[in-house]
Design an enzyme around this catalytic site. Structure first.
Site, short mmCIF file in Angstrom:
data_model
loop_
_atom_site.label_atom_id
_atom_site.label_comp_id
_atom_site.label_asym_id
_atom_site.label_seq_id
_atom_site.Cartn_x
_atom_site.Cartn_y
_atom_site.Cartn_z
N THR A 131 4.50 -10.18 6.28
CA THR A 131 3.74 -8.98 5.89
C THR A 131 3.98 -8.70 4.40
O THR A 131 4.86 -9.30 3.78
CB THR A 131 4.19 -7.73 6.69
OG1 THR A 131 5.59 -7.52 6.49
CG2 THR A 131 3.93 -7.88 8.19
N TYR A 134 14.57 7.61 -5.11
CA TYR A 134 14.41 6.15 -5.03
C TYR A 134 15.37 5.42 -5.98
O TYR A 134 16.42 4.95 -5.58
CB TYR A 134 12.94 5.70 -5.28
CG TYR A 134 12.79 4.25 -4.88
CD1 TYR A 134 12.37 3.89 -3.61
CD2 TYR A 134 13.18 3.22 -5.76
CE1 TYR A 134 12.33 2.56 -3.22
CE2 TYR A 134 13.14 1.90 -5.38
CZ TYR A 134 12.70 1.56 -4.11
OH TYR A 134 12.69 0.25 -3.73
N LEU A 169 3.19 0.01 -3.40
CA LEU A 169 2.03 -0.27 -2.54
C LEU A 169 2.31 0.15 -1.12
O LEU A 169 3.46 0.28 -0.71
CB LEU A 169 1.76 -1.78 -2.55
CG LEU A 169 0.99 -2.31 -3.74
CD1 LEU A 169 0.99 -3.82 -3.73
CD2 LEU A 169 -0.45 -1.80 -3.70
P1 NAD Z 1 7.33 -5.47 4.54
O1 NAD Z 1 7.90 -4.53 5.52
O2 NAD Z 1 5.86 -5.61 4.46
O3 NAD Z 1 7.92 -6.95 4.75
C1 NAD Z 1 9.21 -7.19 5.22
C2 NAD Z 1 9.34 -8.62 5.69
O4 NAD Z 1 10.73 -8.85 6.05
C3 NAD Z 1 8.53 -8.98 6.94
O5 NAD Z 1 8.09 -10.31 6.85
C4 NAD Z 1 9.56 -8.86 8.07
O6 NAD Z 1 9.27 -9.67 9.22
C5 NAD Z 1 10.78 -9.39 7.35
N1 NAD Z 1 12.05 -8.99 7.97
C6 NAD Z 1 12.57 -7.74 8.09
N2 NAD Z 1 13.79 -7.81 8.67
C7 NAD Z 1 14.05 -9.12 8.90
C8 NAD Z 1 15.13 -9.85 9.44
N3 NAD Z 1 16.23 -9.23 9.88
N4 NAD Z 1 15.03 -11.18 9.53
C9 NAD Z 1 13.92 -11.85 9.10
N5 NAD Z 1 12.87 -11.21 8.55
C10 NAD Z 1 12.93 -9.88 8.45
O7 NAD Z 1 7.96 -5.03 3.14
P2 NAD Z 1 7.51 -5.21 1.62
O8 NAD Z 1 7.07 -3.87 1.13
O9 NAD Z 1 6.64 -6.39 1.40
O10 NAD Z 1 8.93 -5.45 0.96
C11 NAD Z 1 9.41 -6.71 0.54
C12 NAD Z 1 10.25 -6.52 -0.71
O11 NAD Z 1 9.43 -6.00 -1.76
C13 NAD Z 1 11.41 -5.52 -0.53
O12 NAD Z 1 12.52 -5.97 -1.25
C14 NAD Z 1 10.85 -4.26 -1.18
O13 NAD Z 1 11.86 -3.39 -1.63
C15 NAD Z 1 10.08 -4.89 -2.33
N6 NAD Z 1 9.09 -3.99 -2.96
C16 NAD Z 1 8.23 -3.25 -2.22
C17 NAD Z 1 7.35 -2.38 -2.87
C18 NAD Z 1 6.38 -1.52 -2.09
O14 NAD Z 1 5.86 -0.56 -2.66
N7 NAD Z 1 6.06 -1.84 -0.86
C19 NAD Z 1 7.31 -2.32 -4.28
C20 NAD Z 1 8.19 -3.13 -5.01
C21 NAD Z 1 9.09 -3.96 -4.33
NA NA Z 2 7.37 -8.99 2.65
#
Ligand code: NAD
Ligand code: NA
Length: 396
Positions: A50, A234, A272
């Site tokens: 995701t 945050y 996002l």
């Molecule tokens: P998300 O929830 O969409 O994706 C998380 C992913 O991690 C998924 O594929 C899920 O299956 C996997 N996952 C979770 N726990 C797991 C485990 N124990 N074992 C294996 N897989 C596991 O999240 P995202 O928003 O895409 O976040 C990903 C990274 O991007 C994070 O470090 C987040 O801090 C960073 N980020 C997010 C944003 C935002 O606004 N969403 C902005 C900047 C950075």
């Molecule tokens: Na992700």
């Protein structure tokens, strides 16, 4: 069966297989239209199902023609019960990748465990030999330390002071005050344990020991900074401490990859709508104001646009990787532009329940939220029967 969204707070308990597939295809189409990038051919994505991780996998497969292995933690379907969205996303991605002649296999399980690391290493050895890009994109509320068996919970709390500001219930559109008590020292330590760099480094250690990291390989993890209004909860809060730790891990990993001429980076991405971010207080209100502002300025991007740009304009240019004074890649550059932030903070002051739908892009926020679960995707017939029992073709 007919599948409808069933939400509880900031989660949705159901996911639509056809909608998730259509959402993945939109992202694949975007990458195909942008064109090929001269990039690595063997890519591991940890957190691949995701959000930013899925976008990283899609951009690698369809942008570089790369073989990809994806690791994630998703719920499989059962008769009458839908899978979690990442399951359906991956099923659709692999179907499309295989149709395009690309290698794509997946591992579903706890990436924090020794067992899943070993399983991944064995699969790389068997099928790819080595990988030349490792994306680390986990977002999780808890982590069990594989060495001690202790489970840690992360929190989203301010440090040293109560946080008070506006937030929105994005289902009802109600703007209200939120007050969050400061974290304890234990909360800070636990959040670092879960979302800091320790597990990323463990992956690199174990993969290096096993000889599955290629020469000149890169590894990238994702971070966030964000605006002044969310700073106390945050970036200066518990999660920010974990991101500081993640960013500091770069130096340690670089030391370890030196003999392979490999490098690690943190990329600071844009705020996002993802499953992870919708759980964070204040962020949904900020994102709906940000979306409105960036869409008006023609600067809006989703995960796929962000990651394609990360690959094309940062990681795989002909020259050096452009970084900020702290060595971080910045693809939050447009979000944090002065003119964007000036508008957002002006809107922030004015926003109430009554005017949010006009001042902010609450509708865009909601659509993106439902899209995460395969709902409200144009062209999908939600009145039709959908088969919830979808297989992931390359699941190991
Ligand atoms: P998300 O929830 O969409 O994706 C998380 C992913 O991690 C998924 O594929 C899920 O299956 C996997 N996952 C979770 N726990 C797991 C485990 N124990 N074992 C294996 N897989 C596991 O999240 P995202 O928003 O895409 O976040 C990903 C990274 O991007 C994070 O470090 C987040 O801090 C960073 N980020 C997010 C944003 C935002 O606004 N969403 C902005 C900047 C950075
Ligand atoms: Na992700």
């Amino acid at each position: 069966m007919i599948i409808e969204p069933r939400t509880r707070g900031f989660i949705c308990l159901t996911a639509h297989p056809v909608g998730c597939a259509a959402h993945v295809k939109q992202q694949i189409e975007y990458v195909k239209q942008q064109g090929k990038i001269n990039g690595p051919k063997k890519v591991l994505v940890i957190g691949a199902s995701t959000g930013f991780g899925l976008a990283s996998r899609i951009s690698a497969a369809f942008g570089f023609d790369a073989s990809t292995i994806g690791v994630f933690f998703e719920k499989e379907p059962a008769p009458g019960k839908t899978a979690s969205p990442g399951w359906y996303n991956t099923a659709a991605f692999e179907t499309e990748a295989h149709a395009a002649g690309l290698y794509a296999k997946s591992i579903n399980g706890d990436a924090f465990s020794d067992e899943i690391k070993q399983k991944t290493i064995d699969l790389i050895k068997k099928d790819l030999g080595q990988v030349d890009l490792i994306i680390y994109s986990l977002a999780s509320p808890r982590r069990t330390d594989p060495k001690t068996g202790i489970t840690y919970q992360s929190t989203l709390k301010p440090i040293g002071q109560v946080f008070e500001n506006k937030t929105v219930d994005f289902h009802t559109g109600e703007v209200k005050q939120v007050s969050i008590e400061p974290a304890s020292e234990e909360d800070v330590a636990n959040t670092i344990k879960v979302m800091g760099g320790e597990d990323w480094e463990l992956w690199i250690d174990e993969m290096k020991d096993a000889g599955v990291i290629a020469e000149n390989a890169l590894t990238v993890a994702y971070s966030y900074i964000g605006p002044k209004v969310t700073e106390a909860v945050y970036r200066n809060g518990t999660i920010g401490r974990a991101k500081d730790h993640l960013e500091a891990t770069v130096t340690r990993i670089n030391e370890k990859l030196k003999d392979l001429n490999g490098l690690s980076y943190v990329s600071v991405n844009k705020g996002l709508v993802t499953q992870a971010s919708s759980a964070i207080p204040v962020i949904p209100l900020y994102i709906s104001l940000l979306y409105k502002t960036m869409k008006e300025k023609g600067l809006h991007e989703g995960c796929i646009e962000q990651i394609y740009r990360l690959y094309k304009d940062r990681l795989y240019t002909a020259g050096e990787v452009p970084v900020d004074e702290k060595g971080r890649i910045r693809i939050d550059d447009w979000e944090l532009r002065d003119d964007v932030q000036a508008v957002v903070s002006e809107l922030w002051e004015k926003t109430t329940t009554e005017n949010l739908s006009e001042l902010g892009d609450l509708a865009g926020y909601r659509t993106d939220f439902f899209n995460l679960f395969g709902f409200e995707i144009a062209g999908v017939d939600y009145a039709a029967d959908a088969n919830e029992m979808v297989d992931i073709p390359g699941l190991q």
